[in-house]
Design a protein around this motif. Structure first.
Motif, PDB file in Angstrom:
ATOM      1  N   HIS A 205       0.735  -1.132   0.029  1.00  0.00           N
ATOM      2  CA  HIS A 205       0.286  -0.043  -0.050  1.00  0.00           C
ATOM      3  C   HIS A 205       0.817   1.198   0.035  1.00  0.00           C
ATOM      4  O   HIS A 205       0.515   2.150  -0.719  1.00  0.00           O
ATOM      5  CB  HIS A 205      -0.839  -0.219   1.110  1.00  0.00           C
ATOM      6  N   HIS A 209       1.285   3.740  -3.101  1.00  0.00           N
ATOM      7  CA  HIS A 209       0.792   5.300  -2.986  1.00  0.00           C
ATOM      8  C   HIS A 209       1.989   6.151  -3.313  1.00  0.00           C
ATOM      9  O   HIS A 209       2.033   7.242  -4.048  1.00  0.00           O
ATOM     10  CB  HIS A 209       0.498   5.453  -1.505  1.00  0.00           C
ATOM     11  N   ILE A 256      -6.288   4.541  -2.886  1.00  0.00           N
ATOM     12  CA  ILE A 256      -4.899   4.347  -2.148  1.00  0.00           C
ATOM     13  C   ILE A 256      -4.227   5.613  -1.917  1.00  0.00           C
ATOM     14  O   ILE A 256      -2.831   5.418  -1.499  1.00  0.00           O
ATOM     15  CB  ILE A 256      -4.357   3.300  -3.070  1.00  0.00           C
ATOM     16  N   VAL A 265      -5.234  -1.978   5.787  1.00  0.00           N
ATOM     17  CA  VAL A 265      -5.138  -1.542   4.215  1.00  0.00           C
ATOM     18  C   VAL A 265      -4.567  -2.994   3.295  1.00  0.00           C
ATOM     19  O   VAL A 265      -3.971  -3.618   3.808  1.00  0.00           O
ATOM     20  CB  VAL A 265      -4.214  -0.588   3.915  1.00  0.00           C
ATOM     21  N   GLY A 267      -3.801  -2.533   0.128  1.00  0.00           N
ATOM     22  CA  GLY A 267      -2.589  -2.340  -0.995  1.00  0.00           C
ATOM     23  C   GLY A 267      -3.260  -2.152  -2.256  1.00  0.00           C
ATOM     24  O   GLY A 267      -2.476  -2.250  -3.216  1.00  0.00           O
TER      25      GLY A 267
END
Length: 281
Positions: A205, A209, A256, A265, A267
């Motif tokens: 994640h 990002h 995300i 999260v 991902g």
């Protein structure tokens, strides 16, 4: 830096300018001291839809032994050179963008982007970091965009993007940081830190990002930082935010590109992230 909610607070930025260096006189006037930036620079950052009040002087350490001085605003870095470039921009030359909003400053396409997962010394990715990076690259490549990523794990920085673990210089923090594209190229150095004990999904994640910032996306909730519980706007001035067609202008709880994340999260991109990527690339 990317922020793990309830773990740490960081600072974020966005724009056409990336990591570089500025002339000495501008460095001295804008980065006023080791713990503050000048009011003039705060105003400039605010004018580019950045949270100037959150800017802090920062030295980025890279795995090739080099470093750059500048400021960190959330999980984005501006070098002194980029600050100089911002000073030289005239009204109308630049538009600010974000995850649901864009600027004209993106990665040129079609383009194959070489990515290295760094494996050397104190900056080597952990096992979870390596897995997270592989999964993040897979997330982008499975969309069949006009940009594509090739991944190699090596103790080298000879690539368009280098993802490395900089926990040694970020003690007690968990997250990541990057910058924005420049000259048609992605931001090169992406760091993560404090994630070696986190799951593969959390590493995926954070890396996904920060890669998003590197190719031109801003936080989805830049206008509220609702994911952090801050209820503040990262920027102030209206210099042009272009909504990406098909994406929401309001809060998107599963994107995300939210400013903050938690240990739950997965991902993965949500549908709005995919819509934005397909529109731009």
């Amino acid at each position: 830096m990317r922020k793990l909610r309830n773990f740490m607070k960081v600072v974020a930025l966005s724009s056409v300018v990336l990591v570089a260096s500025c002339e000495k006189d501008n460095t001295e006037s804008d980065v006023a001291s080791s713990d503050a930036v000048s009011d003039d620079l705060v105003a400039k950052l605010d004018g580019f839809y950045l949270n100037g009040k959150a800017a802090v002087p920062f030295v980025n350490e890279y795995p090739d032994g080099s470093s750059q001085e500048g400021v960190m605003v959330e999980d984005l870095f501006f070098s002194t050179e980029q600050i100089q470039a911002m000073q030289n921009l005239k009204d109308g030359e630049m538009e600010i963008w974000g995850e649901q909003y864009r600027t004209t400053n993106l990665v040129s396409q079609p383009k194959t982007i070489s990515v290295i997962g760094y494996t050397g010394g104190q900056f080597a990715l952990s096992s979870a970091g390596r897995t997270g990076l592989q999964w993040a690259v897979n997330n982008y490549n499975r969309l069949n965009l006009n940009i594509r990523f090739t991944l190699t794990f090596a103790a080298s920085t000879s690539a368009d993007m280098v993802i490395y673990d900089n926990s040694v210089n970020n003690p007690g923090s968990s997250g990541g940081s990057a910058g924005f594209p420049s000259g048609g190229n992605p931001f090169k150095f992406i760091q993560i830190y404090g994630l070696s004990g986190s799951s593969n999904n959390v590493n995926e994640h954070v890396i996904c990002h920060e890669m998003g910032h590197s190719i031109g996306f801003r936080h989805t909730d830049y206008f509220s930082r609702q994911s952090c519980g801050d209820n503040v706007n990262e920027g102030s001035a209206g210099v042009g935010a272009i909504l990406i067609p098909g994406t929401p202008s309001g809060f998107d709880p599963n994107s995300i590109m939210l400013a903050c994340f938690n240990d739950g999260v997965n991902g993965e991109f949500n549908n709005n992230d995919i819509t934005a990527l397909n529109f731009l690339y």
